[in-house]
Motif scaffolding. Structure first.
Motif, PDB file in Angstrom:
ATOM      1  N   LEU A 118       0.753 -16.894 -31.924  1.00  0.00           N
ATOM      2  CA  LEU A 118       0.407 -15.580 -32.496  1.00  0.00           C
ATOM      3  C   LEU A 118      -1.072 -15.521 -32.876  1.00  0.00           C
ATOM      4  O   LEU A 118      -1.713 -14.477 -32.748  1.00  0.00           O
ATOM      5  N   GLN A 119      -1.609 -16.640 -33.329  1.00  0.00           N
ATOM      6  CA  GLN A 119      -3.048 -16.672 -33.644  1.00  0.00           C
ATOM      7  C   GLN A 119      -3.863 -16.372 -32.390  1.00  0.00           C
ATOM      8  O   GLN A 119      -4.804 -15.564 -32.419  1.00  0.00           O
ATOM      9  N   ASP A 120      -3.498 -17.026 -31.273  1.00  0.00           N
ATOM     10  CA  ASP A 120      -4.244 -16.800 -30.029  1.00  0.00           C
ATOM     11  C   ASP A 120      -4.068 -15.358 -29.548  1.00  0.00           C
ATOM     12  O   ASP A 120      -5.015 -14.728 -29.069  1.00  0.00           O
ATOM     13  N   LEU A 121      -2.847 -14.855 -29.703  1.00  0.00           N
ATOM     14  CA  LEU A 121      -2.594 -13.469 -29.312  1.00  0.00           C
ATOM     15  C   LEU A 121      -3.467 -12.511 -30.130  1.00  0.00           C
ATOM     16  O   LEU A 121      -4.088 -11.583 -29.588  1.00  0.00           O
ATOM     17  N   LEU A 122      -3.517 -12.757 -31.410  1.00  0.00           N
ATOM     18  CA  LEU A 122      -4.297 -11.879 -32.291  1.00  0.00           C
ATOM     19  C   LEU A 122      -5.781 -11.868 -31.905  1.00  0.00           C
ATOM     20  O   LEU A 122      -6.410 -10.806 -31.820  1.00  0.00           O
ATOM     21  N   LEU A 123      -6.317 -13.043 -31.637  1.00  0.00           N
ATOM     22  CA  LEU A 123      -7.731 -13.127 -31.235  1.00  0.00           C
ATOM     23  C   LEU A 123      -7.980 -12.369 -29.941  1.00  0.00           C
ATOM     24  O   LEU A 123      -8.962 -11.646 -29.788  1.00  0.00           O
ATOM     25  N   ASP A 124      -7.049 -12.558 -29.029  1.00  0.00           N
ATOM     26  CA  ASP A 124      -7.135 -11.903 -27.738  1.00  0.00           C
ATOM     27  C   ASP A 124      -7.140 -10.374 -27.881  1.00  0.00           C
ATOM     28  O   ASP A 124      -7.966  -9.670 -27.292  1.00  0.00           O
ATOM     29  N   LEU A 125      -6.235  -9.880 -28.695  1.00  0.00           N
ATOM     30  CA  LEU A 125      -6.125  -8.431 -28.901  1.00  0.00           C
ATOM     31  C   LEU A 125      -7.357  -7.882 -29.609  1.00  0.00           C
ATOM     32  O   LEU A 125      -7.857  -6.809 -29.272  1.00  0.00           O
ATOM     33  N   ALA A 126      -7.846  -8.632 -30.592  1.00  0.00           N
ATOM     34  CA  ALA A 126      -9.014  -8.176 -31.346  1.00  0.00           C
ATOM     35  C   ALA A 126     -10.210  -8.048 -30.417  1.00  0.00           C
ATOM     36  O   ALA A 126     -10.975  -7.085 -30.482  1.00  0.00           O
ATOM     37  N   LYS A 127     -10.340  -9.018 -29.535  1.00  0.00           N
ATOM     38  CA  LYS A 127     -11.470  -8.986 -28.602  1.00  0.00           C
ATOM     39  C   LYS A 127     -11.300  -7.839 -27.608  1.00  0.00           C
ATOM     40  O   LYS A 127     -12.219  -7.064 -27.373  1.00  0.00           O
ATOM     41  N   ARG A 128     -10.109  -7.723 -27.060  1.00  0.00           N
ATOM     42  CA  ARG A 128      -9.867  -6.702 -26.041  1.00  0.00           C
ATOM     43  C   ARG A 128     -10.096  -5.290 -26.573  1.00  0.00           C
ATOM     44  O   ARG A 128     -10.617  -4.431 -25.894  1.00  0.00           O
ATOM     45  N   HIS A 129      -9.694  -5.059 -27.823  1.00  0.00           N
ATOM     46  CA  HIS A 129      -9.799  -3.707 -28.386  1.00  0.00           C
ATOM     47  C   HIS A 129     -10.995  -3.554 -29.319  1.00  0.00           C
ATOM     48  O   HIS A 129     -11.113  -2.529 -29.989  1.00  0.00           O
ATOM     49  N   ASP A 130     -11.825  -4.579 -29.376  1.00  0.00           N
ATOM     50  CA  ASP A 130     -13.032  -4.536 -30.203  1.00  0.00           C
ATOM     51  C   ASP A 130     -12.715  -4.175 -31.662  1.00  0.00           C
ATOM     52  O   ASP A 130     -13.244  -3.213 -32.226  1.00  0.00           O
ATOM     53  N   ILE A 131     -11.830  -4.968 -32.239  1.00  0.00           N
ATOM     54  CA  ILE A 131     -11.397  -4.746 -33.619  1.00  0.00           C
ATOM     55  C   ILE A 131     -11.880  -5.911 -34.479  1.00  0.00           C
ATOM     56  O   ILE A 131     -11.762  -7.076 -34.069  1.00  0.00           O
ATOM     57  N   ALA A 132     -12.414  -5.596 -35.628  1.00  0.00           N
ATOM     58  CA  ALA A 132     -12.769  -6.642 -36.592  1.00  0.00           C
ATOM     59  C   ALA A 132     -11.533  -6.980 -37.426  1.00  0.00           C
ATOM     60  O   ALA A 132     -10.725  -6.101 -37.732  1.00  0.00           O
ATOM     61  N   LEU A 133     -11.397  -8.252 -37.783  1.00  0.00           N
ATOM     62  CA  LEU A 133     -10.226  -8.693 -38.541  1.00  0.00           C
ATOM     63  C   LEU A 133     -10.650  -9.215 -39.906  1.00  0.00           C
ATOM     64  O   LEU A 133     -11.607  -9.994 -40.006  1.00  0.00           O
ATOM     65  N   HIS A 145      -3.144 -18.715 -46.396  1.00  0.00           N
ATOM     66  CA  HIS A 145      -3.164 -19.933 -47.219  1.00  0.00           C
ATOM     67  C   HIS A 145      -3.452 -21.153 -46.368  1.00  0.00           C
ATOM     68  O   HIS A 145      -3.497 -22.275 -46.866  1.00  0.00           O
ATOM     69  N   ASP A 146      -3.590 -20.912 -45.073  1.00  0.00           N
ATOM     70  CA  ASP A 146      -3.648 -22.025 -44.128  1.00  0.00           C
ATOM     71  C   ASP A 146      -5.105 -22.257 -43.737  1.00  0.00           C
ATOM     72  O   ASP A 146      -5.710 -21.470 -43.016  1.00  0.00           O
ATOM     73  N   ILE A 147      -5.680 -23.351 -44.222  1.00  0.00           N
ATOM     74  CA  ILE A 147      -7.102 -23.639 -43.980  1.00  0.00           C
ATOM     75  C   ILE A 147      -7.367 -23.773 -42.483  1.00  0.00           C
ATOM     76  O   ILE A 147      -8.370 -23.257 -41.971  1.00  0.00           O
ATOM     77  N   ASP A 148      -6.474 -24.460 -41.775  1.00  0.00           N
ATOM     78  CA  ASP A 148      -6.670 -24.642 -40.324  1.00  0.00           C
ATOM     79  C   ASP A 148      -6.688 -23.296 -39.611  1.00  0.00           C
ATOM     80  O   ASP A 148      -7.504 -23.059 -38.721  1.00  0.00           O
ATOM     81  N   GLU A 149      -5.774 -22.436 -40.011  1.00  0.00           N
ATOM     82  CA  GLU A 149      -5.711 -21.104 -39.402  1.00  0.00           C
ATOM     83  C   GLU A 149      -7.004 -20.331 -39.651  1.00  0.00           C
ATOM     84  O   GLU A 149      -7.585 -19.737 -38.737  1.00  0.00           O
ATOM     85  N   ALA A 150      -7.467 -20.376 -40.888  1.00  0.00           N
ATOM     86  CA  ALA A 150      -8.693 -19.655 -41.244  1.00  0.00           C
ATOM     87  C   ALA A 150      -9.864 -20.156 -40.406  1.00  0.00           C
ATOM     88  O   ALA A 150     -10.629 -19.361 -39.837  1.00  0.00           O
ATOM     89  N   LEU A 151      -9.996 -21.468 -40.300  1.00  0.00           N
ATOM     90  CA  LEU A 151     -11.151 -22.027 -39.585  1.00  0.00           C
ATOM     91  C   LEU A 151     -11.041 -21.811 -38.077  1.00  0.00           C
ATOM     92  O   LEU A 151     -12.038 -21.551 -37.402  1.00  0.00           O
ATOM     93  N   TYR A 152      -9.837 -21.902 -37.559  1.00  0.00           N
ATOM     94  CA  TYR A 152      -9.651 -21.739 -36.113  1.00  0.00           C
ATOM     95  C   TYR A 152      -9.972 -20.315 -35.664  1.00  0.00           C
ATOM     96  O   TYR A 152     -10.562 -20.088 -34.603  1.00  0.00           O
ATOM     97  N   LEU A 153      -9.603 -19.345 -36.506  1.00  0.00           N
ATOM     98  CA  LEU A 153      -9.732 -17.949 -36.090  1.00  0.00           C
ATOM     99  C   LEU A 153     -11.084 -17.334 -36.413  1.00  0.00           C
ATOM    100  O   LEU A 153     -11.545 -16.437 -35.709  1.00  0.00           O
ATOM    101  N   SER A 154     -11.726 -17.788 -37.481  1.00  0.00           N
ATOM    102  CA  SER A 154     -12.737 -16.945 -38.120  1.00  0.00           C
ATOM    103  C   SER A 154     -14.172 -17.266 -37.740  1.00  0.00           C
ATOM    104  O   SER A 154     -14.508 -18.409 -37.428  1.00  0.00           O
ATOM    105  N   ASP A 155     -14.997 -16.248 -37.838  1.00  0.00           N
ATOM    106  CA  ASP A 155     -16.450 -16.448 -37.810  1.00  0.00           C
ATOM    107  C   ASP A 155     -16.927 -16.894 -39.189  1.00  0.00           C
ATOM    108  O   ASP A 155     -17.879 -17.652 -39.298  1.00  0.00           O
ATOM    109  N   ARG A 156     -16.282 -16.349 -40.220  1.00  0.00           N
ATOM    110  CA  ARG A 156     -16.627 -16.744 -41.588  1.00  0.00           C
ATOM    111  C   ARG A 156     -15.348 -16.897 -42.399  1.00  0.00           C
ATOM    112  O   ARG A 156     -14.417 -16.108 -42.242  1.00  0.00           O
TER     113      ARG A 156
END
Ligand code: ATP
Ligand code: MG
Length: 237
Positions: free
Chosen positions: A159-174, A179-190
């Motif tokens: 779902l994380q990969d899906l979300l990134l993919d969708l955000a990029k495709r539709h040019d959406i900021a997230l 609570h998940d440090i790994d999730e935050a770091l894997y997904l985020s610019d900041r």
């Protein structure tokens, strides 16, 4: 940098005698992915609700260059009596856009489930529907409050990969609470790290890694150690 899509300065947010937020500043630029990390009860959901306009009793200022903001909650919050397709487009019954709903369901991997009822879905599938519903109004900003906390680890990574993919495709900021440090770091610019109440942003970590990222990248491990140090100093654990 381009003009911010949203710029929030919360000077103070109190619930009764309790000060929850104090001097919190968050900016989000087009296409950015930003995560909020912090202990339970520090006011992350409250901050998202302020940004979404659901909470107006605070001292501070919210500047938005777009009103196209959508929200994905921790639980899918689907209407059990409505089909998956109607759940995606339900808030717009007068102009239900069936083609757009079908495209979104395809994009979240649920092309065959338009007529299914929510009870026929797994937790991960239901959250996919919630994401499709979040995209339906063509937002420029998607606010997500622990959207994957109820699914298993492998579904979560998908779902994380899906979300990134969708955000990029539709040019959406997230802007995402987790609570998940790994999730935050894997997904985020900041990643913005908050402490205990009354909370503010204690540390902002830039994750300067291109996408797609490798979850095993040593930089992610280094930043995780930094995050843990900060959270420990904040007496979060
Ligand atoms: N409507 C409300 N009325 C009174 N107090 C509230 C209300 N909403 C939140 N609070 C309090 O404000 C604080 C922050 O709550 P909030 O839900 O924003 O925290 P959070 O960081 O999202 O926590 P969690 O990680 O557990 O979801 C908590 O102490 C909570 O009890
Ligand atoms: Mg919360």
């Amino acid at each position: 940098m381009s003009e911010a899509l949203l710029d929030i300065q919360v000077n103070r947010k109190d619930f009764g005698q309790t000060r929850v937020l104090q001097n919190v500043k968050v900016r989000l630029h087009p296409g950015e992915v930003v995560s909020l990390l912090g202990p339970s009860g520090c006011g992350k959901s409250t901050l998202l609700r302020i940004i979404a306009g659901l909470e107006q009793d605070y001292s501070g200022e919210l500047q938005q260059s777009t009103d196209q903001v959508a929200f994905v909650f921790q639980e899918p919050r689907l209407m059990p009596w409505l089909s998956v397709a109607r759940n995606v487009g339900f808030h717009d019954d007068t102009a239900f856009d069936a083609a757009w709903v079908a495209q979104l369901l395809d994009e979240v991997g649920l092309g065959g489930f338009a007529q299914a009822l929510p009870k026929q879905l797994s937790g991960g599938m239901a959250q996919r529907v919630a994401i499709a519903r979040g995209l339906y109004s063509r937002p420029r900003v998607l606010l997500l409050d622990e959207p994957f906390s109820a699914v298993d680890a492998f579904t979560r990574m998908k779902l994380q990969d899906l979300l990134l993919d969708l955000a990029k495709r539709h040019d959406i900021a997230l802007l995402m609470v987790t609570h998940d440090i790994d999730e935050a770091l894997y997904l985020s610019d900041r990643v913005l790290i908050m402490g205990n109440r009354p909370s503010h942003v204690r540390l902002e970590l830039a994750v300067e890694l291109a996408h797609p990222r490798d979850r095993r990248d040593p930089l992610l491990a280094t930043l995780k150690a930094e995050s843990l140090t900060e959270l420990h100093q904040a007496q979060v654990f």
